[in-house]
Design an enzyme around this catalytic site. Structure first.
Site, mmCIF file in Angstrom:
data_model
loop_
_atom_site.group_PDB
_atom_site.id
_atom_site.type_symbol
_atom_site.label_atom_id
_atom_site.label_comp_id
_atom_site.label_asym_id
_atom_site.label_seq_id
_atom_site.Cartn_x
_atom_site.Cartn_y
_atom_site.Cartn_z
ATOM 1 N N CYS A 83 0.679 -1.311 0.026
ATOM 2 C CA CYS A 83 0.030 0.161 0.048
ATOM 3 C C CYS A 83 0.711 1.219 0.077
ATOM 4 O O CYS A 83 0.283 2.400 0.200
ATOM 5 C CB CYS A 83 -1.000 -0.052 1.180
ATOM 6 N N CYS A 128 1.882 -4.265 8.175
ATOM 7 C CA CYS A 128 1.462 -2.797 7.925
ATOM 8 C C CYS A 128 0.217 -2.527 8.560
ATOM 9 O O CYS A 128 -0.835 -3.211 8.589
ATOM 10 C CB CYS A 128 1.459 -2.590 6.558
ATOM 11 N N CYS A 131 -2.510 -1.462 5.657
ATOM 12 C CA CYS A 131 -3.146 -2.670 4.473
ATOM 13 C C CYS A 131 -3.118 -4.039 5.321
ATOM 14 O O CYS A 131 -3.851 -5.070 4.811
ATOM 15 C CB CYS A 131 -2.514 -2.620 3.489
ATOM 16 N N CYS A 151 13.000 -7.993 11.707
ATOM 17 C CA CYS A 151 13.366 -8.701 10.712
ATOM 18 C C CYS A 151 12.281 -8.831 9.529
ATOM 19 O O CYS A 151 11.501 -9.353 9.665
ATOM 20 C CB CYS A 151 13.882 -9.866 11.087
#
Length: 163
Positions: A83, A128, A131, A151
């Site tokens: 996104c 995220c 999204c 990571c």
């Protein structure tokens, strides 16, 4: 000791060992409000490559040492490949030697965490915040100032150089 007693003891021991991590799960929450993006599975499949789709939408993992971003050290910002939401500043990137791009801190409020038991032992998985795309896992073996290693799957990121 019978089998039932053994199982009770094993479960109790496991809970005692996991208690400190379970009690702090989700404690990285932030007050930043993010407008969420919702797309259908079909929409994600048209927007992402098969590799991106596997990682971002199915919580897959790319092979270590395959991402060009692993050796990217220019100034800039790493965005979600799903996104385009900024997740990490290049200033927080370091070479962890693991084969995946690693950072010691995300941009405040731009990722969300959850517990992951896929490898039996609990890990902290992060996504995220906009999204919901899977990015990777955070570990407590990184450098100062946080001591954390975020990571990240390189295929889940897009690098935007400064300037």
């Amino acid at each position: 000791m019978n089998r039932r007693g053994f199982l009770r003891t094993a479960v109790a021991a496991g809970l005692l060992l996991a208690a400190p991590r379970l009690l702090t799960a989700g404690s990285e929450r932030s007050e930043v409000m993010v407008e969420k993006i919702h797309k259908s599975d079909a929409e994600w499949r048209t927007l992402l490559t098969p590799e991106q789709y596997d990682v971002l939408r199915n919580e897959g993992t790319e092979r270590a040492f395959t991402s060009e971003l692993n050796k990217e050290y220019r100034k800039g910002v790493y965005h979600c490949a799903g996104c385009d939401y900024p997740l990490f500043s290049a200033d927080t990137k370091f070479d962890s030697g693991t084969g995946w791009p690693s950072f010691y801190a995300p941009i405040e409020g731009h990722v969300e965490t959850k517990r992951d038991f896929k490898m039996i032992l609990p890990r902290t998985e992060y996504h995220c915040a906009r999204c919901g795309g899977h990015q990777g896992h955070v570990f407590n073996d990184g450098p100062e100032p946080t001591g954390q290693r975020w990571c990240n799957n390189g295929v889940a990121l897009k690098f935007v150089p400064a300037g």
